[in-house]
Design a protein around this motif. Sequence first.
Motif, PDB file in Angstrom:
ATOM      1  N   THR A 223       0.780  -1.263  -0.056  1.00 59.71           N
ATOM      2  CA  THR A 223      -0.099   0.067  -0.082  1.00 59.71           C
ATOM      3  C   THR A 223       0.959   1.387  -0.056  1.00 59.71           C
ATOM      4  O   THR A 223       1.714   1.254   0.709  1.00 59.71           O
ATOM      5  N   MET A 224       0.532   2.175  -0.721  1.00 60.07           N
ATOM      6  CA  MET A 224       1.154   3.370  -0.689  1.00 60.07           C
ATOM      7  C   MET A 224       0.132   4.650  -0.754  1.00 60.07           C
ATOM      8  O   MET A 224      -0.941   4.753  -1.518  1.00 60.07           O
ATOM      9  N   VAL A 225       0.253   5.543   0.142  1.00 56.00           N
ATOM     10  CA  VAL A 225      -0.250   6.853   0.181  1.00 56.00           C
ATOM     11  C   VAL A 225       0.628   8.054  -0.226  1.00 56.00           C
ATOM     12  O   VAL A 225       1.639   8.142   0.399  1.00 56.00           O
ATOM     13  N   ASN A 226       0.347   8.797  -1.334  1.00 55.22           N
ATOM     14  CA  ASN A 226       1.509   9.677  -1.804  1.00 55.22           C
ATOM     15  C   ASN A 226       0.535  11.053  -1.896  1.00 55.22           C
ATOM     16  O   ASN A 226      -0.606  11.026  -2.583  1.00 55.22           O
ATOM     17  N   LEU A 227       0.869  12.080  -1.331  1.00 58.10           N
ATOM     18  CA  LEU A 227       0.242  13.509  -1.381  1.00 58.10           C
ATOM     19  C   LEU A 227       1.389  14.479  -1.779  1.00 58.10           C
ATOM     20  O   LEU A 227       2.496  14.585  -1.176  1.00 58.10           O
ATOM     21  N   TRP A 228       1.254  15.323  -2.806  1.00 57.12           N
ATOM     22  CA  TRP A 228       1.949  16.603  -3.245  1.00 57.12           C
ATOM     23  C   TRP A 228       1.156  17.573  -3.675  1.00 57.12           C
ATOM     24  O   TRP A 228       0.279  17.330  -4.168  1.00 57.12           O
ATOM     25  N   SER A 229       2.072  18.532  -3.489  1.00 56.59           N
ATOM     26  CA  SER A 229       1.395  19.996  -3.904  1.00 56.59           C
ATOM     27  C   SER A 229       2.485  21.102  -4.533  1.00 56.59           C
ATOM     28  O   SER A 229       3.358  20.779  -3.847  1.00 56.59           O
ATOM     29  N   GLN A 230       2.024  21.643  -5.565  1.00 61.95           N
ATOM     30  CA  GLN A 230       2.767  22.720  -6.078  1.00 61.95           C
ATOM     31  C   GLN A 230       2.229  23.746  -6.277  1.00 61.95           C
ATOM     32  O   GLN A 230       1.145  23.782  -6.558  1.00 61.95           O
ATOM     33  N   TYR A 231       3.182  25.086  -5.936  1.00 62.55           N
ATOM     34  CA  TYR A 231       2.479  26.221  -5.783  1.00 62.55           C
ATOM     35  C   TYR A 231       3.387  27.289  -6.598  1.00 62.55           C
ATOM     36  O   TYR A 231       4.448  27.404  -6.199  1.00 62.55           O
ATOM     37  N   THR A 232       2.975  28.257  -7.665  1.00 65.54           N
ATOM     38  CA  THR A 232       3.653  29.154  -8.166  1.00 65.54           C
ATOM     39  C   THR A 232       3.338  30.362  -7.744  1.00 65.54           C
ATOM     40  O   THR A 232       2.162  30.848  -8.149  1.00 65.54           O
ATOM     41  N   LEU A 233       4.365  31.274  -7.418  1.00 60.07           N
ATOM     42  CA  LEU A 233       4.084  32.938  -7.271  1.00 60.07           C
ATOM     43  C   LEU A 233       5.195  33.635  -7.987  1.00 60.07           C
ATOM     44  O   LEU A 233       6.309  33.621  -7.531  1.00 60.07           O
ATOM     45  N   GLY A 234       4.900  34.160  -9.105  1.00 66.14           N
ATOM     46  CA  GLY A 234       5.774  34.931  -9.903  1.00 66.14           C
ATOM     47  C   GLY A 234       7.038  33.966 -10.272  1.00 66.14           C
ATOM     48  O   GLY A 234       6.646  33.043 -10.908  1.00 66.14           O
ATOM     49  N   TYR A 264       9.462  12.126   3.031  1.00 67.99           N
ATOM     50  CA  TYR A 264       8.894  13.583   2.439  1.00 67.99           C
ATOM     51  C   TYR A 264      10.001  14.196   1.567  1.00 67.99           C
ATOM     52  O   TYR A 264      11.245  14.057   1.867  1.00 67.99           O
ATOM     53  N   MET A 265       9.515  15.333   1.074  1.00 71.01           N
ATOM     54  CA  MET A 265      10.447  15.944   0.453  1.00 71.01           C
ATOM     55  C   MET A 265       9.949  17.526   0.078  1.00 71.01           C
ATOM     56  O   MET A 265       8.650  17.686   0.153  1.00 71.01           O
ATOM     57  N   VAL A 266      10.875  18.662   0.237  1.00 71.32           N
ATOM     58  CA  VAL A 266      10.375  19.812  -0.068  1.00 71.32           C
ATOM     59  C   VAL A 266      11.288  20.412  -1.025  1.00 71.32           C
ATOM     60  O   VAL A 266      12.550  20.343  -1.154  1.00 71.32           O
ATOM     61  N   PHE A 267      10.629  21.155  -2.023  1.00 72.57           N
ATOM     62  CA  PHE A 267      11.419  21.694  -3.068  1.00 72.57           C
ATOM     63  C   PHE A 267      11.246  22.980  -3.269  1.00 72.57           C
ATOM     64  O   PHE A 267      10.057  23.512  -3.056  1.00 72.57           O
ATOM     65  N   ALA A 268      12.213  23.918  -3.801  1.00 69.91           N
ATOM     66  CA  ALA A 268      12.021  25.394  -4.228  1.00 69.91           C
ATOM     67  C   ALA A 268      12.695  25.476  -5.328  1.00 69.91           C
ATOM     68  O   ALA A 268      13.908  25.049  -5.554  1.00 69.91           O
ATOM     69  N   LYS A 269      12.199  26.386  -6.337  1.00 72.06           N
ATOM     70  CA  LYS A 269      13.117  26.786  -7.373  1.00 72.06           C
ATOM     71  C   LYS A 269      12.657  28.224  -7.870  1.00 72.06           C
ATOM     72  O   LYS A 269      11.500  28.787  -7.756  1.00 72.06           O
ATOM     73  N   TYR A 270      13.853  28.965  -8.254  1.00 75.09           N
ATOM     74  CA  TYR A 270      13.682  30.333  -8.759  1.00 75.09           C
ATOM     75  C   TYR A 270      14.073  30.781  -9.883  1.00 75.09           C
ATOM     76  O   TYR A 270      15.399  30.401 -10.178  1.00 75.09           O
ATOM     77  N   SER A 271      13.558  31.543 -10.661  1.00 77.25           N
ATOM     78  CA  SER A 271      14.065  31.780 -11.996  1.00 77.25           C
ATOM     79  C   SER A 271      14.745  33.113 -11.816  1.00 77.25           C
ATOM     80  O   SER A 271      14.078  34.404 -11.525  1.00 77.25           O
ATOM     81  N   LEU A 272      16.120  33.153 -11.895  1.00 79.90           N
ATOM     82  CA  LEU A 272      17.023  34.239 -11.705  1.00 79.90           C
ATOM     83  C   LEU A 272      16.939  35.188 -12.991  1.00 79.90           C
ATOM     84  O   LEU A 272      17.072  36.517 -12.911  1.00 79.90           O
ATOM     85  N   SER A 273      16.481  34.629 -14.115  1.00 85.69           N
ATOM     86  CA  SER A 273      16.226  35.467 -15.394  1.00 85.69           C
ATOM     87  C   SER A 273      15.689  34.510 -16.573  1.00 85.69           C
ATOM     88  O   SER A 273      15.198  33.234 -16.075  1.00 85.69           O
TER      89      SER A 273
END
Length: 348
Positions: A223-234, A264-273
Motif C-alpha cells: 500500500t502507498m499513500v502519496n500526497l504532493w502539492s506545487q504552488y507558483t508565485l511569480g 517526505y520532500m520539500v523543493f523550491a526553484k527560482y527564476s533568476l532570469s
Amino acid sequence: MEKKITHRLSACTLAILACTAAPATLAQIEIGEGFAATGQFDAGYRFTDADADNTEQTQTFSTNEFQIDLDYTHADTGLYAHLELEGRTNDSSDNQFRTEAAFIGRNFDNGAGFKMGKFISPSGYEGAEPWDRFSRTTAFGGIFAYLQNGVAGYYQSGIFNVYGAFVDGTWTGDNDITDPGVELQFGITTDDSVTRLTMAYEKYDSEDSDNDDVADTLEQDRTMVNLWSQYTLGNLTVAGEYNYLTDMNRDLNGPGVAWDGQAYMVFAKYSLSPAWKLGVRFSEAEYEDIDGNTISDSSEVTVTPRYQVLSGDVNWDFRADFRFQDGDNEIAGVQDGFLFELGTTLKF
C-alpha cells in the motif's frame, strides 16, 4: 511536416494529462492527419564519492533516455492511441530498447475517458512520469509504481479531476491478473497550484529464503499513500511531497528488507532570469523491517542550477546536480557522501 505548439487540449493530450500528470502544453510534430510525435533525449555525466572507506569514486556517462512518443487522435469520435519507444545505455544489455507504453482509449465530451493497454502510473511528484522534474536525481529512489497493464478511467470537471486504474500489479506489472492492483488519484489544478492525492494497492506474495524468522511465503498488502502539492508565485515555485508505505518488502540495498516506511520532500526553484534557474531540494526517508526495527534512515540536500538554452516548441537545457547525502539508504548510487551530475535534456 509541420511543427507546432498545441494550445488546446486535443483528445490524446487530454488523455496524457489525466493519466500521467504531464505539463499542460506539449510540443508536437504533426506527421499526418490525426498523427503526431514528440521526443525527448536525456544524457549526463555522473560522479559519486561515498564516505565509506572501501568504496571507490565512480564516474559514468550515459544516455539516460531517448524516447519518441507517437499519437493518433480521431477528432470525430475522441478515439486515440499512444505508443512510447524508449532507448537507453545505462541499463543491462537486454533492456537497451523497448516499447515503454502502448495503449488505446477514448475521450468523451463530458470530460470523462478511459484507456487500456500498457501505461505508466501517475503516482509521485518525482515519479516515473514526473510533473516537473527539475533535477535528474530524485528524492526517494524507486518507491513509486511504474509500468502497469490494465484499464484506467478518468474524469475532469473544472479544477477537479479523478483517475482510477485496475491493473495486473501496481508495482509488479507482470501480466498476471490473478492478484490485481488498483490505483486511485484525486487532483485539484488551478492557475497557480497543482495538488494530487494518490492511493495505490497491490496484493503480492513473495518468496523469502533468507530469513528463518519469517515464513517462506510472505503475503503482502502493498500500500502507498502519496500526497504532493506545487504552488507558483511569480518567479518562485515551491512544492512538497509525502509518502506512506506498508508491506513493501522492497530491497533497498541497505542492511535489511524494508517493510513499512515514510518519506517526505520539500523543493523550491527560482527564476533568476529567463534562462537561469536555481533549485534546492531536501528529502528524508525512513524504513522499518517486518519486526518494526529501523533499518534505513537517510536524508539529502540537492542544489541544482539550470540553464535554458531553448524554450518553446523545442526545449533544451543544461543542469548540474550537487547532492549531499547522509544515512544508510542507498539513493542514486550513494549512501553517505556526495553525488555530482552534469546533464542535458532536449524535448522536441
